[in-house]
Design a protein around this motif. Structure first.
Motif, PDB file in Angstrom:
ATOM      1  N   ILE A 147       0.916  -1.276   0.038  1.00 61.18           N
ATOM      2  CA  ILE A 147       0.109  -0.061  -0.050  1.00 61.18           C
ATOM      3  C   ILE A 147       1.040   1.284   0.020  1.00 61.18           C
ATOM      4  O   ILE A 147       1.651   1.553   0.806  1.00 61.18           O
ATOM      5  CB  ILE A 147      -0.961  -0.126   1.136  1.00 61.18           C
ATOM      6  N   ALA A 148       0.810   2.057  -1.162  1.00 56.87           N
ATOM      7  CA  ALA A 148       1.550   3.330  -0.988  1.00 56.87           C
ATOM      8  C   ALA A 148       0.533   4.260  -0.281  1.00 56.87           C
ATOM      9  O   ALA A 148      -0.579   4.661  -0.527  1.00 56.87           O
ATOM     10  CB  ALA A 148       1.676   3.823  -2.605  1.00 56.87           C
ATOM     11  N   VAL A 149       1.260   5.156   0.432  1.00 61.67           N
ATOM     12  CA  VAL A 149       0.717   5.992   1.438  1.00 61.67           C
ATOM     13  C   VAL A 149       1.690   7.224   1.904  1.00 61.67           C
ATOM     14  O   VAL A 149       2.764   7.041   2.028  1.00 61.67           O
ATOM     15  CB  VAL A 149       0.202   5.396   2.756  1.00 61.67           C
ATOM     16  N   THR A 150       1.102   8.399   1.894  1.00 62.38           N
ATOM     17  CA  THR A 150       2.046   9.681   2.332  1.00 62.38           C
ATOM     18  C   THR A 150       2.314   9.308   3.629  1.00 62.38           C
ATOM     19  O   THR A 150       1.391   9.406   4.451  1.00 62.38           O
ATOM     20  CB  THR A 150       1.169  10.944   1.821  1.00 62.38           C
ATOM     21  N   ASP A 151       3.673   9.754   4.040  1.00 66.30           N
ATOM     22  CA  ASP A 151       3.706   9.578   5.522  1.00 66.30           C
ATOM     23  C   ASP A 151       3.172  10.828   6.091  1.00 66.30           C
ATOM     24  O   ASP A 151       2.901  11.866   5.638  1.00 66.30           O
ATOM     25  CB  ASP A 151       5.267   9.888   5.456  1.00 66.30           C
ATOM     26  N   ARG A 152       2.731  10.466   7.665  1.00 65.87           N
ATOM     27  CA  ARG A 152       2.360  11.443   8.843  1.00 65.87           C
ATOM     28  C   ARG A 152       1.041  12.019   7.931  1.00 65.87           C
ATOM     29  O   ARG A 152       0.613  13.157   8.787  1.00 65.87           O
ATOM     30  CB  ARG A 152       3.241  12.389   8.829  1.00 65.87           C
ATOM     31  N   ALA A 205       3.789   8.793  -3.809  1.00 66.33           N
ATOM     32  CA  ALA A 205       2.859   7.490  -3.503  1.00 66.33           C
ATOM     33  C   ALA A 205       2.066   7.085  -4.844  1.00 66.33           C
ATOM     34  O   ALA A 205       1.999   5.915  -5.223  1.00 66.33           O
ATOM     35  CB  ALA A 205       1.965   7.754  -2.399  1.00 66.33           C
ATOM     36  N   LEU A 206       1.658   8.100  -5.556  1.00 65.91           N
ATOM     37  CA  LEU A 206       0.974   7.994  -6.892  1.00 65.91           C
ATOM     38  C   LEU A 206       1.861   7.204  -7.656  1.00 65.91           C
ATOM     39  O   LEU A 206       1.645   6.191  -8.572  1.00 65.91           O
ATOM     40  CB  LEU A 206       0.296   9.239  -7.531  1.00 65.91           C
ATOM     41  N   SER A 207       2.988   7.679  -7.985  1.00 65.59           N
ATOM     42  CA  SER A 207       4.208   7.224  -8.595  1.00 65.59           C
ATOM     43  C   SER A 207       4.574   5.686  -8.411  1.00 65.59           C
ATOM     44  O   SER A 207       4.749   5.033  -9.476  1.00 65.59           O
ATOM     45  CB  SER A 207       5.361   8.051  -8.842  1.00 65.59           C
ATOM     46  N   GLU A 235       4.061   2.900 -11.050  1.00 69.70           N
ATOM     47  CA  GLU A 235       5.161   2.229 -11.860  1.00 69.70           C
ATOM     48  C   GLU A 235       5.245   0.863 -11.205  1.00 69.70           C
ATOM     49  O   GLU A 235       6.197   0.047 -11.372  1.00 69.70           O
ATOM     50  CB  GLU A 235       6.374   2.995 -11.201  1.00 69.70           C
ATOM     51  N   GLY A 236       4.233   0.140 -10.493  1.00 67.47           N
ATOM     52  CA  GLY A 236       4.258  -0.952 -10.190  1.00 67.47           C
ATOM     53  C   GLY A 236       4.955  -1.438  -8.920  1.00 67.47           C
ATOM     54  O   GLY A 236       5.030  -2.577  -8.411  1.00 67.47           O
ATOM     55  N   ARG A 237       5.248  -0.395  -8.145  1.00 69.04           N
ATOM     56  CA  ARG A 237       6.084  -0.634  -6.938  1.00 69.04           C
ATOM     57  C   ARG A 237       5.055  -0.650  -5.633  1.00 69.04           C
ATOM     58  O   ARG A 237       5.522  -0.970  -4.477  1.00 69.04           O
ATOM     59  CB  ARG A 237       7.097   0.579  -6.549  1.00 69.04           C
ATOM     60  N   ALA A 238       3.855  -0.523  -5.850  1.00 72.65           N
ATOM     61  CA  ALA A 238       2.816  -0.692  -5.053  1.00 72.65           C
ATOM     62  C   ALA A 238       1.601  -1.098  -5.798  1.00 72.65           C
ATOM     63  O   ALA A 238       1.404  -1.103  -6.913  1.00 72.65           O
ATOM     64  CB  ALA A 238       2.417   0.688  -4.502  1.00 72.65           C
ATOM     65  N   ASP A 239       0.667  -1.862  -4.752  1.00 75.70           N
ATOM     66  CA  ASP A 239      -0.536  -2.608  -5.413  1.00 75.70           C
ATOM     67  C   ASP A 239      -1.761  -1.811  -5.138  1.00 75.70           C
ATOM     68  O   ASP A 239      -2.766  -2.031  -5.913  1.00 75.70           O
ATOM     69  CB  ASP A 239      -0.787  -4.001  -4.787  1.00 75.70           C
ATOM     70  N   ALA A 240      -1.727  -0.644  -4.293  1.00 77.13           N
ATOM     71  CA  ALA A 240      -2.934   0.250  -3.948  1.00 77.13           C
ATOM     72  C   ALA A 240      -2.196   1.309  -3.474  1.00 77.13           C
ATOM     73  O   ALA A 240      -1.275   1.317  -2.833  1.00 77.13           O
ATOM     74  CB  ALA A 240      -3.649  -0.632  -3.044  1.00 77.13           C
ATOM     75  N   LEU A 241      -3.008   2.287  -3.744  1.00 78.78           N
ATOM     76  CA  LEU A 241      -2.773   3.666  -3.234  1.00 78.78           C
ATOM     77  C   LEU A 241      -3.781   4.100  -2.266  1.00 78.78           C
ATOM     78  O   LEU A 241      -4.837   4.356  -2.682  1.00 78.78           O
ATOM     79  CB  LEU A 241      -2.663   4.686  -4.623  1.00 78.78           C
ATOM     80  N   ALA A 276      -0.848  -6.425   5.032  1.00 71.88           N
ATOM     81  CA  ALA A 276      -0.382  -5.796   3.968  1.00 71.88           C
ATOM     82  C   ALA A 276       0.939  -5.183   4.474  1.00 71.88           C
ATOM     83  O   ALA A 276       1.136  -5.042   5.784  1.00 71.88           O
ATOM     84  CB  ALA A 276      -1.133  -4.944   3.336  1.00 71.88           C
ATOM     85  N   SER A 277       1.718  -4.527   3.707  1.00 74.83           N
ATOM     86  CA  SER A 277       2.891  -3.583   4.094  1.00 74.83           C
ATOM     87  C   SER A 277       2.732  -2.364   3.167  1.00 74.83           C
ATOM     88  O   SER A 277       2.160  -2.179   2.466  1.00 74.83           O
ATOM     89  CB  SER A 277       4.296  -4.362   3.310  1.00 74.83           C
ATOM     90  N   LEU A 278       2.982  -1.318   3.993  1.00 76.00           N
ATOM     91  CA  LEU A 278       3.122   0.107   3.902  1.00 76.00           C
ATOM     92  C   LEU A 278       4.267   0.490   2.927  1.00 76.00           C
ATOM     93  O   LEU A 278       5.452   0.360   3.617  1.00 76.00           O
ATOM     94  CB  LEU A 278       2.519   0.997   5.048  1.00 76.00           C
ATOM     95  N   VAL A 279       4.142   1.352   1.893  1.00 73.83           N
ATOM     96  CA  VAL A 279       5.186   1.968   1.239  1.00 73.83           C
ATOM     97  C   VAL A 279       5.043   3.391   1.511  1.00 73.83           C
ATOM     98  O   VAL A 279       4.201   4.049   0.829  1.00 73.83           O
ATOM     99  CB  VAL A 279       5.354   1.574  -0.205  1.00 73.83           C
ATOM    100  N   GLY A 280       5.827   3.934   2.536  1.00 78.14           N
ATOM    101  CA  GLY A 280       5.715   5.065   2.641  1.00 78.14           C
ATOM    102  C   GLY A 280       6.425   6.046   1.799  1.00 78.14           C
ATOM    103  O   GLY A 280       7.359   5.849   1.227  1.00 78.14           O
ATOM    104  N   THR A 281       5.879   7.471   1.576  1.00 76.60           N
ATOM    105  CA  THR A 281       6.693   8.237   0.662  1.00 76.60           C
ATOM    106  C   THR A 281       6.263   9.719   1.331  1.00 76.60           C
ATOM    107  O   THR A 281       5.684   9.813   2.014  1.00 76.60           O
ATOM    108  CB  THR A 281       5.845   8.279  -0.803  1.00 76.60           C
ATOM    109  N   ALA A 282       7.137  10.473   0.839  1.00 78.95           N
ATOM    110  CA  ALA A 282       7.248  11.914   1.222  1.00 78.95           C
ATOM    111  C   ALA A 282       5.997  12.820   0.956  1.00 78.95           C
ATOM    112  O   ALA A 282       5.748  13.907   1.518  1.00 78.95           O
ATOM    113  CB  ALA A 282       8.670  12.573   0.825  1.00 78.95           C
TER     114      ALA A 282
END
Length: 249
Positions: free
Chosen positions: A133-138, A163-165, A169-175, A152-158
């Protein structure tokens, strides 16, 4: 638009405790376009949250100064540094360690954007082993996911764009994101779809630093009056924002 909500006389010692300078410093998160939807000619923020802060200052007989932050994380951090007197921000347990919150005045649904061909079809499908799961930190919804996601695992982004990228780009399965923002991103990325329902609703509230928690009952009265009088609903209509609703409605 209805007149600002009234809560009756507020003891002057409470007003002085909240704002010793006579100027109400209102912390505003600029990253939420539903709450800060435009700018005034002088560059100050305009929208539901700035207007609510303005009405509160008028009710208390105080001048107003906006203290703006690019995202909610730095705003929450500033609670310990006497940078603002009140803050209009999503209420979350992690933030409540340093900020005392009123009940929410508005809420915003958060859900997921997934690739159109994804095997994820419902909210409950997302919290599963191997799902990223791509998610914006904080963000408020990001903090909620940190507390509640089990498998699931979280893909934290700044940032949200990062997170959308990650999804595109296939680095996450859900946004993860606010539904209103995901709608616009779905339009820009037609090979995606939004899951029905929500995994949580961000509770937008007024907060004060914990050191001033004794002021909270007066702010709670104010929020109740703003909701009950229709003032919040009027602000939402006035600014034409979709995806923001009066809390508890």
């Amino acid at each position: 638009m209805r007149a600002r909500p009234e809560i009756g006389p507020v003891p002057q010692e409470i007003v002085r405790r909240l704002s010793p300078s006579g100027v109400l410093r209102a912390g505003i998160n600029l990253s939420n376009f539903l709450l800060v939807s435009s700018r005034n000619p002088d560059g100050s923020p305009a929208g539901v949250s700035p207007d609510l802060a303005r009405a509160l200052a008028d009710t208390l007989g105080l001048e107003l100064r906006y203290v703006t932050y690019p995202s909610p994380g730095p705003l929450a951090d500033a609670a310990a540094h006497d940078e603002w007197d009140v803050a209009l921000v999503g209420a979350e347990p992690q933030r409540a360690e340093t900020i005392a919150f009123t009940p929410a005045y508005a809420e915003i649904e958060a859900t997921y954007l997934v690739p159109k061909g994804s095997g994820l079809h419902a909210i409950e499908d997302v919290d599963a082993p191997g799902v990223r799961i791509a998610v914006t930190d904080r963000t408020a919804y990001g903090l909620w996911l940190e507390r509640n996601i089990r498998s699931a695992s979280l893909v934290g982004t700044a940032s949200f764009d990062d997170a959308l990228s990650a999804l595109v780009e296939g680095r996450a399965d859900a946004l993860a994101g606010l539904r209103s923002r995901l709608v616009s991103d779905q339009d820009a990325h037609p090979n995606t779809r939004i899951l029905e329902g929500r995994f949580m609703a961000v509770q937008q509230a007024i907060g004060v630093p914990r050191a001033k928690a004794e002021i909270l009952p007066y702010l709670e009265q104010y929020v109740a009056a703003a909701r009950g009088s229709g003032f919040i609903a009027d602000l939402i209509r006035h600014h034409g924002v979709e995806g923001l609703s009066v809390a508890g409605s």
